[in-house]
Scaffold this active site. Structure first.
Site, PDB file in Angstrom:
ATOM      1  N   ASP A  99     -16.322  38.479  15.988  1.00  0.00           N
ATOM      2  CA  ASP A  99     -16.078  37.348  16.877  1.00  0.00           C
ATOM      3  C   ASP A  99     -17.368  36.521  16.950  1.00  0.00           C
ATOM      4  O   ASP A  99     -17.921  36.166  15.913  1.00  0.00           O
ATOM      5  CB  ASP A  99     -15.603  37.840  18.244  1.00  0.00           C
ATOM      6  CG  ASP A  99     -15.263  36.715  19.216  1.00  0.00           C
ATOM      7  OD1 ASP A  99     -14.185  36.122  19.072  1.00  0.00           O
ATOM      8  OD2 ASP A  99     -16.090  36.434  20.107  1.00  0.00           O
ATOM      9  N   HIS A 296      -7.108  40.439  16.896  1.00  0.00           N
ATOM     10  CA  HIS A 296      -8.470  39.932  16.978  1.00  0.00           C
ATOM     11  C   HIS A 296      -9.544  41.013  17.070  1.00  0.00           C
ATOM     12  O   HIS A 296     -10.673  40.798  16.645  1.00  0.00           O
ATOM     13  CB  HIS A 296      -8.600  38.996  18.187  1.00  0.00           C
ATOM     14  CG  HIS A 296      -9.948  38.384  18.325  1.00  0.00           C
ATOM     15  ND1 HIS A 296     -10.497  37.578  17.350  1.00  0.00           N
ATOM     16  CD2 HIS A 296     -10.884  38.479  19.314  1.00  0.00           C
ATOM     17  CE1 HIS A 296     -11.700  37.184  17.737  1.00  0.00           C
ATOM     18  NE2 HIS A 296     -11.968  37.720  18.914  1.00  0.00           N
TER      19      HIS A 296
END
Length: 318
Positions: A99, A296
């Protein structure tokens, strides 16, 4: 066993977790996370012969939270990584990020290739500087509803997320995980209602996420979310600062891993970029590794596959 300590780096104090001995591997977490997001990587990487270190990055967890929003530029974040490597007594390291940690890892390799032996990014692909400021692009594309623009409203997301950090994190982690549906929506927010209003409260946690994980993560946000959100408030500033690297590519040996249900991989223009990476990056060691059904939270949702890919990548360079 993972050990913890504080270390002075780049004018601030960072909390780090570390295990193992051998070539240094620095693991950089994303939003809204902490060093704990790498809990499944410490043992396998240490067993493979590496010294594994994961900091709480600035603005997170037990590390310092500078008040000045300008203290969260990409230069500060890269400086933290370079300083950390030096303070740990090393001249070089492998740098891995997920991320927001991925852009920090990629930019560390881009700006200081002499310090980075190899770089791996999870979720966020390597940086290719856009033709206009990113907040401007997303504002025009989505009428101010893209979450980056929402995060840039002073104090708004800070207050929304801080009212009940544990519920905030529970919703974030479960809503953006892979659910097998194959559907990935753009992360758009109604500024009047906030982001959490449209996130479902999960009946139960997925297998990869425990109540103890949530407790640890919520505790790490006891100082609030402002430090973490300040990273987003530097997106346009970072675009300005990196103008000298327009057109530059990461030449360090590199690995990219992502989930096919990751919202980041579905951002406008990102699928096309991922498809072009092998041609754009001369030292990408393999085709981008796409994990089917993964959302994610790459290294948490699919620890075995991520660990195998990381060990193979590290071994190929040591």
């Amino acid at each position: 066993m993972v050990q913890h300590r504080m270390i002075d780096v780049n004018g601030i104090r960072l909390h780090i977790a570390e295990e193992g001995s051998g070539p240094l591997v620095v693991l950089l977490h994303g939003f809204p996370e902490s060093w704990h997001s790498w809990q499944h990587q410490f043992g396998p990487l240490a067993a493979a012969g590496y010294r594994v270190v994961a900091p709480d990055q600035r603005g997170y967890g037990s590390s310092d939270h500078p008040e000045d929003v300008n203290a969260y530029s990409i230069f500060h974040l890269v400086g933290d990584v370079v300083g950390l490597i030096r303070e740990l007594g090393e001249e070089q390291a492998f740098v891995v990020g997920h991320d927001w940690g991925a852009p920090v890892a990629w930019h560390t390799a881009l700006l200081r290739p002499d310090v980075v032996r190899g770089v791996a990014g999870l979720s966020v692909p390597p940086p290719f500087r856009s033709s206009a400021p990113p907040l401007q692009i997303m504002n025009e594309m989505f009428g101010g509803r893209f979450y980056w623009n929402y995060f840039n409203l002073p104090g708004v997301a800070d207050a929304e997320f801080g009212r009940d950090p544990r519920t905030t994190l529970r919703k974030f982690l479960t809503t953006t995980a892979g659910d097998g549906s194959g559907e990935v929506a753009q992360p758009l927010v109604d500024p009047e209602r906030g982001w959490l209003a449209d996130m479902q409260e999960p009946a139960e946690l997925p297998e990869w996420l425990t109540e103890a994980d949530l407790d640890a993560l919520a505790e790490s946000f006891s100082q609030g979310f402002t430090g973490a959100l300040n990273w987003y408030r530097n997106l346009d500033r970072n675009w300005e600062l990196t103008a000298p690297w327009q057109g530059a590519v990461v030449t360090t040996p590199a690995l990219y891993v992502y989930g096919d249900q990751d919202l980041v991989a579905a951002f406008p223009g990102t699928p096309e970029l991922i498809a072009q990476l092998p041609a754009l990056m001369p030292n990408l060691v393999r085709e981008p590794l796409k994990l089917a059904g993964c959302g994610h939270w790459t290294q948490q949702e699919r620890p075995d596959e991520v660990n195998a890919a990381l060990v193979e990548f590290l071994k190929s360079l040591t």
